[in-house]
Design a protein around this motif. Structure first.
Motif: not given
Length: 270
Positions: A67-96
């Motif tokens: 829903c990036g289009g929705l977010i862009a329209k909301l923020t352009k119109a002056g509304h506050e948008v908070i993006i909550a992420s429940a999880s951003s990692f898997r165990g001890v996995r590493k990237i680069d």
């Protein structure tokens, strides 16, 4: 009066009339404009009410792709948008060579700047995210503290386990309070999202480039391939609603006195 003088008066008369008419027209135009300005000043305008909207997803990139289009329209119109992420990692996995959480959260912060939203990260592992009582209470407590007007989350029928769980967490939090409106968005319909039948379509043609830029901040997730599939969904939703590109949503239930998403939804054409 000499004939020559009389002839001069005759010749000057149309000019005098034209000048007089021009001055009258100018004065009349000024009066009309002044009246129009007075009417405009006296006409009540709907007061802008800034809304706080939480987009709650399983992973940092899910929100921008879904829903990036929705977010862009909301923020352009002056509304506050908070993006909550429940999880951003898997165990001890590493990237680069770096912890996955560090990489994905850094990308989320960069993407948030592009799209004008503020990220928030929960500390749940991909492999341990469940909709048990302690997790529901954590999410519910956070939402009570944030006091959103509206929350948008995953459609609950999704083959990606984290998305299914996240939707359940938000739904259970909603049932406890019902102080905000709840909307659902789709992922990759017919591939991950199942049985999604939206009735609200949002024309995102004018903000598609912003959405794409925000999505491509997540280089660790190989956005090129995801974007191809997501763009197919956007085109399909656009065809269904009579525009070039669209996103689709559905409202969990209309509740009296609750805020609704402050965007111009369009209906399905066929």
């Amino acid at each position: 009066m000499s004939p020559r003088f009389a002839l001069g008066l005759v010749l000057l008369l149309p000019i005098a009339i034209a000048i007089s008419s021009t001055n009258w027209s100018r004065n009349e135009a000024r009066n009309v404009n002044a009246f129009a300005n007075q009417v405009e000043a006296a006409t009540p305008r709907p007061e802008f009410k800034k809304r706080r909207i939480v987009i709650f997803a399983a992973h940092p990139e899910d929100t921008q792709f879904g829903c990036g289009g929705l977010i862009a329209k909301l923020t352009k119109a002056g509304h506050e948008v908070i993006i909550a992420s429940a999880s951003s990692f898997r165990g001890v996995r590493k990237i680069d060579g770096q912890p996955e959480a560090d990489v994905r959260r850094r990308e989320a912060l960069e993407s948030g700047k592009v799209i004008g939203a503020t990220p928030h990260f929960f500390e749940y592992d991909h492999l341990e995210l469940v909709a048990d009582e302690p997790t529901i209470e954590t999410v519910s407590t956070w939402l009570r503290q944030i006091k959103p007007d509206i929350v948008v989350t995953h459609w609950p029928l999704d083959t990606q386990p984290n998305r299914h769980v996240t939707s359940s967490l938000v739904w259970q939090s909603y049932l406890r309070d019902k102080k905000w409106s709840l909307y659902f968005f789709e992922g990759l319909t017919d591939y991950q999202t199942v049985a999604f039948t939206p009735d609200l379509f949002l024309d995102i043609t004018d903000v598609r480039d912003i959405k794409k830029d925000a999505c491509f901040c997540f280089q660790s997730q190989k956005p090129d391939a995801i974007w191809v599939d997501q763009d197919d969904v956007q085109r399909r939703r656009g065809e269904e609603s009579g525009v070039r590109y669209a996103e689709a949503y559905t409202l969990a239930e209309p509740l009296p006195g609750r805020a609704t998403l402050p965007v111009a939804f369009i209906k399905k054409k066929f």
